[in-house]
Design a protein around this motif. Structure first.
Motif, PDB file in Angstrom:
ATOM      1  N   ALA A  67       0.829  -1.199   0.000  1.00 51.55           N
ATOM      2  CA  ALA A  67       0.000   0.000   0.000  1.00 51.55           C
ATOM      3  C   ALA A  67       0.865   1.252   0.000  1.00 51.55           C
ATOM      4  O   ALA A  67       2.049   1.223   0.330  1.00 51.55           O
ATOM      5  CB  ALA A  67      -0.916   0.012   1.223  1.00 51.55           C
ATOM      6  N   SER A  68       0.247   2.354  -0.382  1.00 48.89           N
ATOM      7  CA  SER A  68       0.870   3.673  -0.299  1.00 48.89           C
ATOM      8  C   SER A  68      -0.009   4.551   0.577  1.00 48.89           C
ATOM      9  O   SER A  68      -1.242   4.542   0.440  1.00 48.89           O
ATOM     10  CB  SER A  68       1.018   4.290  -1.694  1.00 48.89           C
ATOM     11  OG  SER A  68       1.550   5.592  -1.613  1.00 48.89           O
ATOM     12  N   MET A  69       0.592   5.316   1.478  1.00 50.51           N
ATOM     13  CA  MET A  69      -0.188   6.097   2.429  1.00 50.51           C
ATOM     14  C   MET A  69      -1.002   7.207   1.774  1.00 50.51           C
ATOM     15  O   MET A  69      -1.978   7.680   2.343  1.00 50.51           O
ATOM     16  CB  MET A  69       0.732   6.706   3.490  1.00 50.51           C
ATOM     17  CG  MET A  69       1.337   5.709   4.465  1.00 50.51           C
ATOM     18  SD  MET A  69       0.116   4.650   5.279  1.00 50.51           S
ATOM     19  CE  MET A  69      -1.041   5.833   5.928  1.00 50.51           C
ATOM     20  N   ALA A 106       6.893  10.946  -2.009  1.00 52.97           N
ATOM     21  CA  ALA A 106       7.677  11.222  -0.808  1.00 52.97           C
ATOM     22  C   ALA A 106       6.796  11.399   0.426  1.00 52.97           C
ATOM     23  O   ALA A 106       7.179  11.023   1.539  1.00 52.97           O
ATOM     24  CB  ALA A 106       8.543  12.461  -1.020  1.00 52.97           C
ATOM     25  N   LEU A 107       5.617  11.971   0.257  1.00 53.69           N
ATOM     26  CA  LEU A 107       4.719  12.155   1.398  1.00 53.69           C
ATOM     27  C   LEU A 107       4.247  10.813   1.936  1.00 53.69           C
ATOM     28  O   LEU A 107       4.142  10.623   3.147  1.00 53.69           O
ATOM     29  CB  LEU A 107       3.530  13.025   0.984  1.00 53.69           C
ATOM     30  CG  LEU A 107       2.494  13.327   2.068  1.00 53.69           C
ATOM     31  CD1 LEU A 107       3.151  13.945   3.297  1.00 53.69           C
ATOM     32  CD2 LEU A 107       1.412  14.250   1.504  1.00 53.69           C
ATOM     33  N   ALA A 108       3.957   9.881   1.049  1.00 55.56           N
ATOM     34  CA  ALA A 108       3.567   8.536   1.484  1.00 55.56           C
ATOM     35  C   ALA A 108       4.689   7.884   2.275  1.00 55.56           C
ATOM     36  O   ALA A 108       4.457   7.216   3.285  1.00 55.56           O
ATOM     37  CB  ALA A 108       3.202   7.675   0.279  1.00 55.56           C
ATOM     38  N   ALA A 109       5.926   8.075   1.819  1.00 51.39           N
ATOM     39  CA  ALA A 109       7.076   7.535   2.548  1.00 51.39           C
ATOM     40  C   ALA A 109       7.164   8.153   3.931  1.00 51.39           C
ATOM     41  O   ALA A 109       7.461   7.467   4.919  1.00 51.39           O
ATOM     42  CB  ALA A 109       8.356   7.786   1.763  1.00 51.39           C
ATOM     43  N   ALA A 110       6.896   9.455   4.034  1.00 49.29           N
ATOM     44  CA  ALA A 110       6.931  10.118   5.335  1.00 49.29           C
ATOM     45  C   ALA A 110       5.899   9.522   6.287  1.00 49.29           C
ATOM     46  O   ALA A 110       6.170   9.322   7.473  1.00 49.29           O
ATOM     47  CB  ALA A 110       6.699  11.615   5.161  1.00 49.29           C
ATOM     48  N   GLY A 111       4.709   9.230   5.769  1.00 46.36           N
ATOM     49  CA  GLY A 111       3.687   8.605   6.609  1.00 46.36           C
ATOM     50  C   GLY A 111       4.131   7.259   7.135  1.00 46.36           C
ATOM     51  O   GLY A 111       3.945   6.943   8.319  1.00 46.36           O
ATOM     52  N   PHE A 112       4.721   6.454   6.264  1.00 45.20           N
ATOM     53  CA  PHE A 112       5.227   5.154   6.699  1.00 45.20           C
ATOM     54  C   PHE A 112       6.370   5.306   7.703  1.00 45.20           C
ATOM     55  O   PHE A 112       6.480   4.527   8.653  1.00 45.20           O
ATOM     56  CB  PHE A 112       5.699   4.344   5.498  1.00 45.20           C
ATOM     57  CG  PHE A 112       4.605   3.677   4.725  1.00 45.20           C
ATOM     58  CD1 PHE A 112       3.669   2.871   5.359  1.00 45.20           C
ATOM     59  CD2 PHE A 112       4.509   3.837   3.345  1.00 45.20           C
ATOM     60  CE1 PHE A 112       2.655   2.241   4.644  1.00 45.20           C
ATOM     61  CE2 PHE A 112       3.508   3.218   2.620  1.00 45.20           C
ATOM     62  CZ  PHE A 112       2.574   2.417   3.272  1.00 45.20           C
ATOM     63  N   ILE A 127      -1.006   3.764  11.181  1.00 37.71           N
ATOM     64  CA  ILE A 127      -1.412   3.571   9.784  1.00 37.71           C
ATOM     65  C   ILE A 127      -2.901   3.846   9.625  1.00 37.71           C
ATOM     66  O   ILE A 127      -3.327   4.581   8.713  1.00 37.71           O
ATOM     67  CB  ILE A 127      -1.090   2.136   9.318  1.00 37.71           C
ATOM     68  CG1 ILE A 127       0.419   1.918   9.209  1.00 37.71           C
ATOM     69  CG2 ILE A 127      -1.794   1.825   7.987  1.00 37.71           C
ATOM     70  CD1 ILE A 127       1.107   2.662   8.103  1.00 37.71           C
ATOM     71  N   GLU A 128      -3.709   3.276  10.492  1.00 39.42           N
ATOM     72  CA  GLU A 128      -5.157   3.433  10.367  1.00 39.42           C
ATOM     73  C   GLU A 128      -5.574   4.880  10.603  1.00 39.42           C
ATOM     74  O   GLU A 128      -6.496   5.387   9.943  1.00 39.42           O
ATOM     75  CB  GLU A 128      -5.880   2.495  11.343  1.00 39.42           C
ATOM     76  CG  GLU A 128      -5.620   1.010  11.103  1.00 39.42           C
ATOM     77  CD  GLU A 128      -5.796   0.591   9.646  1.00 39.42           C
ATOM     78  OE1 GLU A 128      -6.761   1.041   8.994  1.00 39.42           O
ATOM     79  OE2 GLU A 128      -4.961  -0.177   9.143  1.00 39.42           O
TER      80      GLU A 128
END
Length: 218
Positions: A67-69, A106-112, A127-128
């Motif tokens: 998944a991607s955030m 990059a924003l999705a990576a930051a969330g992870f 995550i949720e």
């Protein structure tokens, strides 16, 4: 295009500019199985940061989601389908679930990264929350809302910034993404593997029922 450490060590204004740069895409596909065979060894290979498993280790069915955030379809799955999946199959010992990071920007990576920094015991809760609040922080100026959400999970301003500068966590997430793309054929999010069978796109609980029931009867 892959992420680099320098994308995460600039000031907040630079973060905002970087997070607006996409380097992937999410496909609005329904959950259809693909005639693709992947190596079980490759599929079960965890990344450098390890898999965070939900459910019993000896569950007869394993679901792995890439998944991607920032993926809207991923958020739909987690906000609507995942609670039912957890109640009906994971909590009852029938399914073991693993989420793997496949950031499309990059924003999705930051969330992870923030979910990893929260710790294994808080990873899925983070995550949720981020999926539930996705529309609040996936914006042109994501840092203030993302930091506010992180503070709700116990981060301080310093720990928030330190997390986004953590090279080890960034490299671990990137390794999972690279392995998924190069070894398993993951090219969009969400992508699921149900006992090794590949599905692309959002899955409803009804679609999961159709796939899981025969596996649980066999």
């Amino acid at each position: 295009m892959y992420l680099t450490r320098r994308q995460f060590i600039a000031a907040s204004a630079t973060f905002s500019a970087l997070f607006a740069l996409p380097f992937g895409r999410s496909l609005s596909l329904t959950g259809t199985a693909q005639a693709q065979t992947v190596s079980s060894v490759e599929l079960m290979q965890a990344g450098p940061l390890g898999d965070i498993v939900v459910g019993r280790d000896d569950a007869p069915v394993t679901i792995i989601e890439y998944a991607s955030m920032t993926c809207g379809h991923c958020a739909t799955f987690h906000n609507t389908t995942y609670p039912e999946l957890k109640k009906k199959y994971i909590d009852t010992g029938k399914v073991k679930y693993i989420l793997r990071e496949f950031p499309l920007d990059a924003l999705a990576a930051a969330g992870f990264m923030l979910a990893r920094c929260a710790g294994n015991d808080k990873y899925h809760a983070m995550i949720e929350m981020l999926f539930a609040k996705q529309k609040e922080w996936v914006t042109q100026n994501p840092i203030p809302p993302l930091q506010a959400l992180a503070q709700q999970a116990g981060f301080t301003k310093d720990s928030f910034e330190a997390c986004l500068k953590d090279q080890k966590i960034l490299e671990g997430i990137e390794a999972v993404r690279t392995h998924g793309a190069e070894k398993l054929g993951v090219n969009s999010t969400p992508t699921f593997f149900i006992n090794g069978k590949l599905f692309r796109g959002t899955l409803t609980i009804e679609e999961l029922d159709k796939q899981l029931q025969p596996l649980l009867k066999s």
